[in-house]
Design an enzyme around this catalytic site. Structure first.
Site, PDB file in Angstrom:
ATOM      1  CB  CYS A 165      -0.918   0.027   1.205  1.00 37.11           C
ATOM      2  SG  CYS A 165      -2.082  -1.333   1.209  1.00 37.11           S
TER       3      CYS A 165
ATOM      4  CG  HIS B 135      -6.224   1.756  -0.391  1.00 36.04           C
ATOM      5  ND1 HIS B 135      -5.045   2.310  -0.850  1.00 36.04           N
ATOM      6  CD2 HIS B 135      -5.856   0.829   0.544  1.00 36.04           C
ATOM      7  CE1 HIS B 135      -4.026   1.730  -0.235  1.00 36.04           C
ATOM      8  NE2 HIS B 135      -4.491   0.824   0.602  1.00 36.04           N
TER       9      HIS B 135
ATOM     10  CB  CYS C 176      -1.568   0.856   7.912  1.00 29.51           C
ATOM     11  SG  CYS C 176      -3.148   0.608   7.075  1.00 29.51           S
TER      12      CYS C 176
HETATM   13  C1  COA Z   1     -14.928  -5.169   2.205  1.00 32.26           C
HETATM   14  C2  COA Z   1     -14.965  -5.832   0.834  1.00 32.26           C
HETATM   15  C3  COA Z   1     -14.725  -7.343   0.971  1.00 32.26           C
HETATM   16  C4  COA Z   1     -16.333  -5.575   0.236  1.00 32.26           C
HETATM   17  O1  COA Z   1     -16.339  -6.067  -1.046  1.00 32.26           O
HETATM   18  P1  COA Z   1     -17.731  -6.202  -1.841  1.00 32.26           P
HETATM   19  O2  COA Z   1     -18.625  -7.139  -1.115  1.00 32.26           O
HETATM   20  O3  COA Z   1     -17.407  -6.500  -3.258  1.00 32.26           O
HETATM   21  O4  COA Z   1     -18.275  -4.719  -1.706  1.00 32.26           O
HETATM   22  P2  COA Z   1     -19.600  -4.068  -2.241  1.00 32.26           P
HETATM   23  O5  COA Z   1     -19.301  -2.748  -2.767  1.00 32.26           O
HETATM   24  O6  COA Z   1     -20.324  -5.040  -3.128  1.00 32.26           O
HETATM   25  O7  COA Z   1     -20.435  -3.873  -0.919  1.00 32.26           O
HETATM   26  C5  COA Z   1     -21.018  -4.948  -0.223  1.00 32.26           C
HETATM   27  C6  COA Z   1     -22.426  -4.537   0.198  1.00 32.26           C
HETATM   28  O8  COA Z   1     -22.298  -3.419   1.083  1.00 32.26           O
HETATM   29  C7  COA Z   1     -23.072  -2.352   0.571  1.00 32.26           C
HETATM   30  N1  COA Z   1     -22.365  -1.082   0.873  1.00 32.26           N
HETATM   31  C8  COA Z   1     -21.055  -0.837   0.694  1.00 32.26           C
HETATM   32  N2  COA Z   1     -20.798   0.428   1.077  1.00 32.26           N
HETATM   33  C9  COA Z   1     -21.949   0.953   1.500  1.00 32.26           C
HETATM   34  C10 COA Z   1     -22.318   2.234   1.978  1.00 32.26           C
HETATM   35  N3  COA Z   1     -21.408   3.213   2.138  1.00 32.26           N
HETATM   36  N4  COA Z   1     -23.589   2.445   2.325  1.00 32.26           N
HETATM   37  C11 COA Z   1     -24.511   1.463   2.184  1.00 32.26           C
HETATM   38  N5  COA Z   1     -24.231   0.228   1.722  1.00 32.26           N
HETATM   39  C12 COA Z   1     -22.954  -0.010   1.380  1.00 32.26           C
HETATM   40  C13 COA Z   1     -23.162  -2.586  -0.926  1.00 32.26           C
HETATM   41  O9  COA Z   1     -24.284  -1.947  -1.480  1.00 32.26           O
HETATM   42  C14 COA Z   1     -23.285  -4.083  -0.982  1.00 32.26           C
HETATM   43  O10 COA Z   1     -24.608  -4.425  -0.701  1.00 32.26           O
HETATM   44  P3  COA Z   1     -25.296  -5.688  -1.439  1.00 32.26           P
HETATM   45  O11 COA Z   1     -24.524  -6.880  -0.991  1.00 32.26           O
HETATM   46  O12 COA Z   1     -26.689  -5.645  -0.916  1.00 32.26           O
HETATM   47  O13 COA Z   1     -25.162  -5.421  -2.900  1.00 32.26           O
HETATM   48  C15 COA Z   1     -13.868  -5.246  -0.116  1.00 32.26           C
HETATM   49  O14 COA Z   1     -14.180  -3.905  -0.410  1.00 32.26           O
HETATM   50  C16 COA Z   1     -12.510  -5.314   0.511  1.00 32.26           C
HETATM   51  O15 COA Z   1     -11.883  -6.389   0.506  1.00 32.26           O
HETATM   52  N6  COA Z   1     -11.977  -4.189   1.042  1.00 32.26           N
HETATM   53  C17 COA Z   1     -10.690  -4.148   1.672  1.00 32.26           C
HETATM   54  C18 COA Z   1      -9.613  -3.986   0.643  1.00 32.26           C
HETATM   55  C19 COA Z   1      -8.253  -4.084   1.255  1.00 32.26           C
HETATM   56  O16 COA Z   1      -7.955  -4.977   2.032  1.00 32.26           O
HETATM   57  N7  COA Z   1      -7.364  -3.165   0.891  1.00 32.26           N
HETATM   58  C20 COA Z   1      -6.055  -3.128   1.439  1.00 32.26           C
HETATM   59  C21 COA Z   1      -6.078  -2.390   2.688  1.00 32.26           C
HETATM   60  S1  COA Z   1      -4.583  -2.587   3.588  1.00 32.26           S
END
Ligand code: COA
Length: 426
Positions: free
Chosen positions: A116, A368, A399
């Site tokens: 990152c 990100h 981080c």
């Molecule tokens: C958390 C994570 C697994 C979610 O992935 P995802 O399931 O594909 O994400 P989505 O955008 O489809 O969101 C999942 C659900 O939450 C809902 N949602 C997400 N953000 C929302 C918000 N701000 N408000 C309302 N609902 C929200 C979506 O609408 C979706 O709903 P659904 O399942 O009914 O369609 C993924 O974003 C992730 O792995 N993030 C971390 C990345 C990471 O590790 N980066 C490195 C950091 S060191």
């Protein structure tokens, strides 16, 4: 490394050995920063059919377009980070993208990786080169097309990591490390994380409406089944997000956990880049000085709780600069996960909604794209510096997977001492 003492270029010192006198260090200044609009990773994202290296090319071209006073042949290095260095992010992306961008073939380039903190490390690496006089001008940035390169795809962690219990299995999944932080600091509740996430969305929406986001973007031509398009804005933000909407989202990293899609950064495609220049060369070429590098530091922490990395990195960078957290007027911290930012604010005694932090929102809203995010933080800090002559110092921090943090402290060239101003007016 403290790049140099404040205010001036250091003078040669007498050497304690028979070597020649110690070299002169050069101040390093941030002249320009841009990024592509960030896209949602995946088949439906705006960059689904756009190459990662083409995103970098747009960024390099835009840096040159915005600084016509910089002859391209004066660029001494192009350092571009990517966490995955294969396919359209492979083949030494700093060099490939420099050639594709039409830079003279005499300009070298390389690829860099600290997950990152890739772009941040590109910045600190070329800044160190500028400081010792190896470069006058360098481009540093990063790219991650998380659609083309899902996190950790193709990685082959040594089995000893787990067999010898060097790390807990949760250390290899970033969302799980965020759950571990909630375990370690039970007072950093899901409610606090969700409230922080809502504020990130709100701050981003306000900054966008105020014209503070688009100013740093370079539009990108895109391709889809519908034909050609133009990406001009970020795709990830969810304006109007409420705490009520977040509280029932599922927790994908642990049953009944606290980390959700709403209080995490999402999977994102995008590229960033900046121009770093020796202060005397910036003056020679008439380039604007938007920030001056004061110090930087990286630090390691337990991989299972990688989100606390910014704490020791910031303590180290502040110590090298001879500053305290109270001296810092603006903080751009990468929001990999809300709980990880809260661990930072909690440690330094700042409130969850401290107004110095992430004035334009953060990665929870904008996304990100791993190795590119460090320069987004810097570009945003530079924009805030121009509006805040009352602030002398700011910092960018993030981080890093496998348990690290990175911090760069910057000085605002627009800073004016209000006491002096008041005195001279009297
Ligand atoms: C958390 C994570 C697994 C979610 O992935 P995802 O399931 O594909 O994400 P989505 O955008 O489809 O969101 C999942 C659900 O939450 C809902 N949602 C997400 N953000 C929302 C918000 N701000 N408000 C309302 N609902 C929200 C979506 O609408 C979706 O709903 P659904 O399942 O009914 O369609 C993924 O974003 C992730 O792995 N993030 C971390 C990345 C990471 O590790 N980066 C490195 C950091 S060191």
């Amino acid at each position: 490394m403290a790049v140099s003492a404040p205010e001036s270029t250091s003078t040669p010192q007498s050497s304690p050995t028979n070597l020649s006198p110690a070299r002169t260090l050069h101040d390093v200044v941030f002249v320009e920063g841009v990024r592509t609009p960030f896209g949602k990773a995946g088949d439906k994202g705006q960059y689904a059919q756009t190459r990662a290296d083409d995103l970098v090319v747009k960024v390099i071209r835009e840096l040159l377009r915005r600084q016509p006073g910089l002859p391209p042949e004066r660029i001494d290095e192009v350092a571009i980070a990517a966490a995955t260095q294969t396919g359209d992010q492979g083949l030494t992306i700093g060099r490939t993208s420099a050639i594709l961008a039409g830079l003279p073939k005499s300009v070298p380039g390389f690829a860099i990786d600290r997950m990152c903190a890739g772009a941040m490390t590109a910045v600190t690496t070329v800044a160190s080169g500028i400081a010792v006089g190896a470069y006058d001008v360098a481009i540093a940035g990063g790219v991650e097309h998380m659609g083309h390169h899902p996190m950790a795809q193709g990685a082959d962690p040594n089995p000893r990591f787990l067999a010898d219990r060097l790390v807990d299995p949760s250390a290899l999944n970033m969302g799980s490390t965020a759950e571990n932080l909630h375990d370690r600091y039970p007072h950093l509740t899901r409610q606090r994380a969700d409230a922080f996430a809502v504020a990130s969305q709100d701050k981003y929406a306000k900054a966008l409406a105020d014209g503070r986001i688009t100013a740093d973007l370079v539009p990108v031509a895109t391709r889809s089944e519908q034909g050609w398009g133009l990406a001009t804005s970020d795709e990830m933000p969810r304006p109007g997000t409420t705490v009520e909407a977040l509280e029932n989202l599922r927790t994908p990293f642990r049953p009944h956990g606290r980390v959700s899609a709403g209080n995490s950064s999402g999977l994102t495609d995008g590229a960033t880049g900046c121009l770093l220049v020796a202060a005397d060369v910036a003056a020679e070429l008439g380039l604007p000085i938007r920030m001056r590098m004061v110090s930087y530091a990286f630090a390691g922490v337990e991989p299972e709780t990688m989100g606390v990395g910014p704490i020791p990195a910031t303590r180290k960078a502040l110590a090298k600069a001879g500053l305290r957290i109270e001296d810092i007027g603006l903080i751009e911290i990468n929001e990999a996960f809300a709980v990880q930012v809260l661990a930072f604010t909690d440690h330094f005694g700042l409130s969850d909604d401290d107004p110095r932090i992430n004035q334009y929102g953060g990665a929870i809203a904008v996304g990100h794209p791993l190795a590119s995010s460090g320069v987004r933080l810097m570009t945003q800090l530079a924009r805030q510096f121009a509006e805040r002559p009352d602030v002398r110092y700011g910092l960018t921090t993030m981080c890093v997977g496998l348990g690290m943090g990175g911090t760069v402290v910057w000085e605002n060239p627009h800073w004016t001492d209000s006491n002096l101003t008041a005195g001279s007016a009297a």
